[in-house]
Design a protein around this motif. Sequence first.
Motif, PDB file in Angstrom:
ATOM      1  N   MET A   1      88.817  17.978  39.697  1.00  0.00           N
ATOM      2  CA  MET A   1      88.137  19.119  39.463  1.00  0.00           C
ATOM      3  C   MET A   1      87.481  19.171  38.155  1.00  0.00           C
ATOM      4  O   MET A   1      87.632  19.699  37.143  1.00  0.00           O
ATOM      5  CB  MET A   1      89.333  20.327  39.660  1.00  0.00           C
ATOM      6  CG  MET A   1      88.345  21.764  39.457  1.00  0.00           C
ATOM      7  SD  MET A   1      89.519  22.997  39.759  1.00  0.00           S
ATOM      8  CE  MET A   1      89.946  22.930  41.285  1.00  0.00           C
ATOM      9  N   PRO A   2      85.969  18.644  38.258  1.00  0.00           N
ATOM     10  CA  PRO A   2      85.188  19.074  37.111  1.00  0.00           C
ATOM     11  C   PRO A   2      84.988  20.335  36.931  1.00  0.00           C
ATOM     12  O   PRO A   2      84.506  21.128  37.881  1.00  0.00           O
ATOM     13  CB  PRO A   2      83.966  18.241  37.477  1.00  0.00           C
ATOM     14  CG  PRO A   2      84.252  17.432  38.632  1.00  0.00           C
ATOM     15  CD  PRO A   2      85.496  17.915  39.429  1.00  0.00           C
ATOM     16  N   ALA A   3      85.231  20.932  35.681  1.00  0.00           N
ATOM     17  CA  ALA A   3      85.162  22.221  35.317  1.00  0.00           C
ATOM     18  C   ALA A   3      83.504  22.659  35.273  1.00  0.00           C
ATOM     19  O   ALA A   3      83.392  23.063  34.164  1.00  0.00           O
ATOM     20  CB  ALA A   3      85.935  22.690  34.142  1.00  0.00           C
ATOM     21  N   ASP A   4      82.862  22.586  36.115  1.00  0.00           N
ATOM     22  CA  ASP A   4      81.345  22.871  35.994  1.00  0.00           C
ATOM     23  C   ASP A   4      81.337  24.276  35.895  1.00  0.00           C
ATOM     24  O   ASP A   4      80.306  24.874  35.080  1.00  0.00           O
ATOM     25  CB  ASP A   4      80.606  22.574  37.346  1.00  0.00           C
ATOM     26  CG  ASP A   4      81.146  22.758  38.394  1.00  0.00           C
ATOM     27  OD1 ASP A   4      82.253  23.501  38.582  1.00  0.00           O
ATOM     28  OD2 ASP A   4      80.358  22.635  39.660  1.00  0.00           O
TER      29      ASP A   4
ATOM     30  N   GLU B   1      90.711  13.057  45.704  1.00  0.00           N
ATOM     31  CA  GLU B   1      89.721  14.031  46.366  1.00  0.00           C
ATOM     32  C   GLU B   1      88.893  14.508  45.166  1.00  0.00           C
ATOM     33  O   GLU B   1      89.349  14.708  44.260  1.00  0.00           O
ATOM     34  CB  GLU B   1      90.392  14.925  47.329  1.00  0.00           C
ATOM     35  CG  GLU B   1      90.998  14.136  48.333  1.00  0.00           C
ATOM     36  CD  GLU B   1      91.841  15.121  49.432  1.00  0.00           C
ATOM     37  OE1 GLU B   1      91.768  16.364  48.965  1.00  0.00           O
ATOM     38  OE2 GLU B   1      92.340  14.742  50.511  1.00  0.00           O
ATOM     39  N   TRP B   2      87.621  14.966  45.730  1.00  0.00           N
ATOM     40  CA  TRP B   2      86.999  15.808  44.548  1.00  0.00           C
ATOM     41  C   TRP B   2      86.663  17.160  45.190  1.00  0.00           C
ATOM     42  O   TRP B   2      86.190  17.241  46.197  1.00  0.00           O
ATOM     43  CB  TRP B   2      85.648  14.975  44.374  1.00  0.00           C
ATOM     44  CG  TRP B   2      85.618  13.514  43.596  1.00  0.00           C
ATOM     45  CD1 TRP B   2      86.078  12.358  44.424  1.00  0.00           C
ATOM     46  CD2 TRP B   2      85.533  13.429  42.298  1.00  0.00           C
ATOM     47  NE1 TRP B   2      86.071  11.301  43.264  1.00  0.00           N
ATOM     48  CE2 TRP B   2      85.583  12.032  42.039  1.00  0.00           C
ATOM     49  CE3 TRP B   2      85.044  14.226  41.239  1.00  0.00           C
ATOM     50  CZ2 TRP B   2      85.572  11.327  40.753  1.00  0.00           C
ATOM     51  CZ3 TRP B   2      85.143  13.737  40.086  1.00  0.00           C
ATOM     52  CH2 TRP B   2      85.255  12.190  39.949  1.00  0.00           C
ATOM     53  N   GLY B   3      86.612  18.180  44.107  1.00  0.00           N
ATOM     54  CA  GLY B   3      86.256  19.434  44.491  1.00  0.00           C
ATOM     55  C   GLY B   3      86.165  20.269  42.981  1.00  0.00           C
ATOM     56  O   GLY B   3      87.108  20.348  42.590  1.00  0.00           O
ATOM     57  N   PRO B   4      84.923  20.380  42.936  1.00  0.00           N
ATOM     58  CA  PRO B   4      84.384  21.133  41.715  1.00  0.00           C
ATOM     59  C   PRO B   4      84.779  22.406  41.445  1.00  0.00           C
ATOM     60  O   PRO B   4      85.303  23.171  42.310  1.00  0.00           O
ATOM     61  CB  PRO B   4      82.835  21.118  41.723  1.00  0.00           C
ATOM     62  CG  PRO B   4      82.512  21.103  43.036  1.00  0.00           C
ATOM     63  CD  PRO B   4      83.723  20.457  43.630  1.00  0.00           C
ATOM     64  N   MET B   5      85.187  22.850  40.279  1.00  0.00           N
ATOM     65  CA  MET B   5      85.839  24.342  39.888  1.00  0.00           C
ATOM     66  C   MET B   5      84.480  25.451  40.378  1.00  0.00           C
ATOM     67  O   MET B   5      85.266  26.398  40.869  1.00  0.00           O
ATOM     68  CB  MET B   5      85.636  24.572  38.497  1.00  0.00           C
ATOM     69  CG  MET B   5      86.534  25.876  38.100  1.00  0.00           C
ATOM     70  SD  MET B   5      86.571  26.072  36.237  1.00  0.00           S
ATOM     71  CE  MET B   5      88.014  25.113  35.855  1.00  0.00           C
ATOM     72  N   SER B   6      83.553  25.339  40.489  1.00  0.00           N
ATOM     73  CA  SER B   6      82.404  26.115  41.195  1.00  0.00           C
ATOM     74  C   SER B   6      82.975  26.405  42.570  1.00  0.00           C
ATOM     75  O   SER B   6      82.779  27.568  43.081  1.00  0.00           O
ATOM     76  CB  SER B   6      81.141  25.652  41.160  1.00  0.00           C
ATOM     77  OG  SER B   6      80.863  24.459  41.651  1.00  0.00           O
ATOM     78  N   GLN B   7      83.324  25.270  43.452  1.00  0.00           N
ATOM     79  CA  GLN B   7      83.673  25.541  44.976  1.00  0.00           C
ATOM     80  C   GLN B   7      85.114  26.454  44.854  1.00  0.00           C
ATOM     81  O   GLN B   7      85.167  27.087  45.435  1.00  0.00           O
ATOM     82  CB  GLN B   7      84.006  24.409  45.388  1.00  0.00           C
ATOM     83  CG  GLN B   7      84.296  24.250  46.802  1.00  0.00           C
ATOM     84  CD  GLN B   7      84.425  22.654  47.362  1.00  0.00           C
ATOM     85  OE1 GLN B   7      83.788  21.881  47.006  1.00  0.00           O
ATOM     86  NE2 GLN B   7      85.516  22.580  48.258  1.00  0.00           N
ATOM     87  N   ALA B   8      85.896  26.105  44.105  1.00  0.00           N
ATOM     88  CA  ALA B   8      87.136  26.672  44.027  1.00  0.00           C
ATOM     89  C   ALA B   8      87.096  28.131  43.694  1.00  0.00           C
ATOM     90  O   ALA B   8      87.563  28.977  44.412  1.00  0.00           O
ATOM     91  CB  ALA B   8      88.232  26.020  42.789  1.00  0.00           C
ATOM     92  N   VAL B   9      86.345  28.417  42.820  1.00  0.00           N
ATOM     93  CA  VAL B   9      85.989  30.231  42.254  1.00  0.00           C
ATOM     94  C   VAL B   9      85.389  30.716  43.618  1.00  0.00           C
ATOM     95  O   VAL B   9      85.545  31.874  43.913  1.00  0.00           O
ATOM     96  CB  VAL B   9      84.940  29.957  41.187  1.00  0.00           C
ATOM     97  CG1 VAL B   9      84.514  31.619  41.042  1.00  0.00           C
ATOM     98  CG2 VAL B   9      85.818  29.470  39.995  1.00  0.00           C
ATOM     99  N   ALA B  10      84.323  29.965  44.324  1.00  0.00           N
ATOM    100  CA  ALA B  10      83.708  30.662  45.372  1.00  0.00           C
ATOM    101  C   ALA B  10      84.696  30.898  46.794  1.00  0.00           C
ATOM    102  O   ALA B  10      84.709  31.791  47.186  1.00  0.00           O
ATOM    103  CB  ALA B  10      82.543  29.903  45.867  1.00  0.00           C
ATOM    104  N   GLU B  11      85.757  30.018  46.789  1.00  0.00           N
ATOM    105  CA  GLU B  11      86.509  30.012  47.775  1.00  0.00           C
ATOM    106  C   GLU B  11      87.733  30.916  47.432  1.00  0.00           C
ATOM    107  O   GLU B  11      88.349  31.524  48.414  1.00  0.00           O
ATOM    108  CB  GLU B  11      87.242  28.708  47.993  1.00  0.00           C
ATOM    109  CG  GLU B  11      86.312  27.654  48.548  1.00  0.00           C
ATOM    110  CD  GLU B  11      87.043  26.397  48.706  1.00  0.00           C
ATOM    111  OE1 GLU B  11      87.914  26.113  48.414  1.00  0.00           O
ATOM    112  OE2 GLU B  11      86.246  25.512  49.336  1.00  0.00           O
ATOM    113  N   HIS B  12      87.806  31.414  46.331  1.00  0.00           N
ATOM    114  CA  HIS B  12      89.060  32.048  45.653  1.00  0.00           C
ATOM    115  C   HIS B  12      88.618  33.348  44.683  1.00  0.00           C
ATOM    116  O   HIS B  12      89.246  33.812  43.922  1.00  0.00           O
ATOM    117  CB  HIS B  12      90.108  31.386  44.990  1.00  0.00           C
ATOM    118  CG  HIS B  12      90.566  30.361  45.737  1.00  0.00           C
ATOM    119  ND1 HIS B  12      91.780  30.430  46.780  1.00  0.00           N
ATOM    120  CD2 HIS B  12      90.350  28.912  45.791  1.00  0.00           C
ATOM    121  CE1 HIS B  12      91.927  29.295  47.366  1.00  0.00           C
ATOM    122  NE2 HIS B  12      91.321  28.484  46.910  1.00  0.00           N
ATOM    123  N   GLN B  13      87.323  33.925  45.310  1.00  0.00           N
ATOM    124  CA  GLN B  13      86.754  34.826  44.446  1.00  0.00           C
ATOM    125  C   GLN B  13      87.524  35.991  43.896  1.00  0.00           C
ATOM    126  O   GLN B  13      87.556  36.383  42.930  1.00  0.00           O
ATOM    127  CB  GLN B  13      85.352  35.253  45.003  1.00  0.00           C
ATOM    128  CG  GLN B  13      84.405  36.156  44.015  1.00  0.00           C
ATOM    129  CD  GLN B  13      83.935  35.248  42.879  1.00  0.00           C
ATOM    130  OE1 GLN B  13      83.101  34.236  42.882  1.00  0.00           O
ATOM    131  NE2 GLN B  13      84.381  35.744  41.602  1.00  0.00           N
TER     132      GLN B  13
END
Length: 230
Positions: free
Chosen positions: A55-58, A106-118
Amino acid sequence: AGAGPGALVPEDLQVNTLQAGILLISLGSSKTSGAQLDAIAQWLSSTSFKKIQIMPADYIYRLTLQLLHPNLSDEDAQAAAICAALDFKAHASPIFAQYSHACNFEWGPMSQAVAEHQESFTENYKVLHRLHEHNPDFRDTVREFSLAYMERVDLPVGVYKPEDEDGGMNDDDTKWALLIQQVASTYLLEECAILAALGATTTTDESTNHISPGTRASTLDLTERKFEPQ
């Protein structure tokens, strides 16, 4: 050669019982490049981990970029941070691929995680912000992180740093120092908020553990519940 990543694991943590984890990557950090990154990937593959989400912390790197480039808008900073995460993935993917036989990366950036768990992220951030306002010990911990953050970020020339030779601060220095503390505080609280959101969605069948290169006493203190609301 220094101690490997495994040497930093708390003695009471049974690493070889863990199956899944999230490797948090601080973009722009020297701890996640070159030989050090290879050592991290090699260590992870030597444990019982079967699945690691990188998880790159973008999402929070946008804050650092706005310090480095004060005229950068929120939108442009986020776009640049996402690009930095993609660049990191392009650079790091071959390193992790070497160890894919032992662990699924597996790859999943932090921006994606924030969007999924807003919703959960936002609520967690509010809780942490209140804790920061009302708990002096937590404020001290965040302040310590801000000093480390200040040292880590290559700030523009003229920005105040603790090691200034004259030891003094003019009005501009004071403004910069306060801004950096505010940004560092937001950086840490947002990071903890999304990690808490991800932890809350973990199933009992598969424990997800957060892995961060280096040491972060502030996050460790939170996970050990050292701070209670006042």
